[in-house]
Design an enzyme around this catalytic site. Sequence first.
Site, PDB file in Angstrom:
ATOM      1  N   GLY A  30       0.819  -1.196   0.000  1.00  0.00           N
ATOM      2  CA  GLY A  30       0.000   0.000   0.000  1.00  0.00           C
ATOM      3  C   GLY A  30       0.859   1.256   0.000  1.00  0.00           C
ATOM      4  O   GLY A  30       2.049   1.227   0.329  1.00  0.00           O
ATOM      5  N   CYS A  31       0.233   2.377  -0.362  1.00  0.00           N
ATOM      6  CA  CYS A  31       0.979   3.633  -0.470  1.00  0.00           C
ATOM      7  C   CYS A  31       1.458   4.120   0.901  1.00  0.00           C
ATOM      8  O   CYS A  31       2.632   4.438   1.090  1.00  0.00           O
ATOM      9  CB  CYS A  31       0.122   4.687  -1.161  1.00  0.00           C
ATOM     10  N   TYR A  32       0.535   4.198   1.860  1.00  0.00           N
ATOM     11  CA  TYR A  32       0.928   4.592   3.210  1.00  0.00           C
ATOM     12  C   TYR A  32       1.957   3.605   3.778  1.00  0.00           C
ATOM     13  O   TYR A  32       2.925   3.996   4.439  1.00  0.00           O
ATOM     14  CB  TYR A  32      -0.283   4.609   4.138  1.00  0.00           C
ATOM     15  N   ALA A  33       1.697   2.300   3.529  1.00  0.00           N
ATOM     16  CA  ALA A  33       2.579   1.268   4.081  1.00  0.00           C
ATOM     17  C   ALA A  33       3.992   1.384   3.531  1.00  0.00           C
ATOM     18  O   ALA A  33       4.979   1.185   4.249  1.00  0.00           O
ATOM     19  CB  ALA A  33       2.010  -0.120   3.784  1.00  0.00           C
ATOM     20  N   ALA A  44       5.535   4.189   2.410  1.00  0.00           N
ATOM     21  CA  ALA A  44       6.190   5.365   2.991  1.00  0.00           C
ATOM     22  C   ALA A  44       6.586   5.120   4.436  1.00  0.00           C
ATOM     23  O   ALA A  44       7.697   5.468   4.860  1.00  0.00           O
ATOM     24  CB  ALA A  44       5.266   6.577   2.888  1.00  0.00           C
TER      25      ALA A  44
END
Length: 813
Positions: free
Chosen positions: A630-633, A635
């Site tokens: 995932g994107c948040y994951a 970063a």
Amino acid sequence: MYSGWTKLARSRSRLTPLLAPVPRARVICHSRNVNTDAQSTRKTVVQLLNNIGSRREVQQYLSHFTSVSSQQFAVIKVGGAIISNELEKLSSGLAFLYHLGLFPVIVHGAGPQLNAQLQQAGITAEFHDGIRVTDGGTLSLARQLFLNENLKLAESLERLGVRTRPLTSGVFYAEYLDKSKYKYVGKVVKVDNRPISQAIDAGYLPILTSMAETQEGQLLNVNADIAAGELARTLKPLKIVYLNEKGGLVHGENKSIISTIDLEEEYDDLMSQWWVRHGTRLKLKEIKDLLDTLPDTTSVAIISTADLQKELFTDSGAGTLIRQGSRVTVVSDTATIKSQKLEQLLEGSSMLDKFGSASQYLEYLKETAFKLYVGSSGSTGAVIHSQNDLACIDFLSSGKTPWTVNDMENIFKLVRKDWGRFFWYSDIEDPNLPWFFEKAEGSIRLDSRVLFWCGLNSKEILSNLDNLQSYGLNKNSPLRSERCYSTVAGSANRPKTVGLIGARGYTGAELIKLIDGHPHLDLAYVSSRELVGKPLASYRKSLVTYSNLSPKDLLQIERTGSIDCWITALPNGVSGPFVNAIDEAALDGGKSSIVDLSADYRFDDNWVYGLPELQNRVQLKSARRIANPGCYATAAQVGIFPLRDYISGLPMVFGVSGYSGAGTKPSPKNDLGVLENNMIPYSLTGHIHEREISKRLGASISFTPHVASWFRGIQMTICIPLSKTFSSKELCELYQETYASDRLITVKGNEPPMVKDIANRHGIELGGFAFNSNPNRVIICVTIDNLLKGAATQCLQNVNLSLGYDEYLGIPE
């Protein structure tokens, strides 16, 4: 860059038991049998060394190292962290050398210990241009620490029967580097090697600190690396060894330890590589500047403590060997061979069995295109010529000195560059056989010979065996083993085909752009229920029309073998039937890989998690099922990972995303009327990315997501409780070193990255490093484009790796 020989590299584990017997063989200094005891100890150690390398190698290097004065054997620079964490290994390795009658000159630092002492005293370390500002209090503390660490190493060696002489002054003389700026920091202007010579002549191992003094007797602090370099300039040793906890310099693209660097041939190209930056770049420049002032026989080794013997006493070595090197002479006409008297090289050719003499061989070469490569030693060379559209290495001749290994490396690199596709063979008794296996991409074992090749495949080799009869090969020889082929060779075949399921969303649109710009990918299917029947206008390579593929359709397509990789860019919980269809086809021989962008398989251990910067890339290269993070994951993991071993509490992750992260389905989270002058928190407990981050880091975290009024990009602030104190500079250096070889990660230092700067860019930026010592916690800021590195770009990295291409192929700079 080429790694060490495979067969010898596997023997590294034998080093540990080798070290244990050394303490039992003590030299009794005041015994009348001292010479007998010393000779017995040396004999034992030589026998143990034979387990590391061949008897020839051990005797060859022992003879080489004892051919110079004792103080010219080696300078070994030991970092403070090595003394703190690996004192036993270090002492055993040095004792080994001492009992062989070798006297390396040891220079050590104490930087980590000094940092810890300053922090305990509540003093913030100050650095300018990477140089520690040393005031009077810091100098006094450093002096005592240097004495303590010097004594600690000396006592440890004495327990192993090594007579040591600590030299804490009287060797390095210095002037102030810049008193107004750095205070008590010195620039070495003179090295007095008399105390070193006197110690070695008396049978003592010299152990130096990097403290220097002025002519007036004022102590000055000097960086240990710089002190070791200045000492080497004076002693001109055969070896300069930097003990490194990583075990060498790490190649930025394949993450392996670089085995050798030939500065003459490779320095300019190496310094132009995108991953050579920060500390790696500075280190290479310092080493080149140092070697430029020393004899050609001097080399630098960057190795782990445990590999000291292997580096010094085997051809394969360990870690990274850096040499000044020399250029290879290339001759392409027989007249030059005669005029430069190079015929003697041909006398060692295996082709003489066919031609009878060097002169007859020369006559043959007149009739064909060839190149003769001659190493600087004059005793190593290779003749390459074309026969029936295949380039053949007629021989690789190596002399008996260790420097011809350098020649052979240089010659082979040039052959690969000039010819690309070639083969050679070797007798199974050839001592260079392990080296050949390491260099070759494939091989065939024959009765008494092995055929090797590069840039070819086994089918080409087998179909041309008739043309190889003149080389003594047997057409009926069985194919023994074949190594994997390079991605460059593979890319010359047809483009790989991709099917995209779920193309309507923002991520699907970005993926189509990337595939359109990829030199070796073709988009064969693009599926969207809402857009079925419409042409894909943004794809320029060919005419592609949107379809509405069902799982049954995928099963039929898979059975044709027409798709190399499927990308499923669907909402959570929707991918399953499509994946099941591809898995069912795999039972009948289907070989497509899948990269899934949903969260459905990120917790499935049967899938490989696709964050290349933190995942073993070898796993991704062989993976057929990859779960895109995932994107948040992504970063958060990149932001926390370098500090994972120091986490002492619950890290807090505060993330804000642009509204594209909410997808195209209308909701308050992508309603600009709701978002105007607003920020919406959501899923404040139990967000799926919180579980994903925690699982992958192996440590629980707390994550609170928010959505804001900009379209794309994530701004993230991370607070991590730590068990260790860091300065902002140390934090920045830790992150720079961790991600130095990752092209898509940029460490900005103390300046926080801005979300507006990361939009439409393919990487991640980290910065804003701030440390609070009460309690110990660090703040880190991270930005990422949620549609690119947070989704589509990362997907393309995984597609590239799974299909055998370069990881960054098709990703714009």
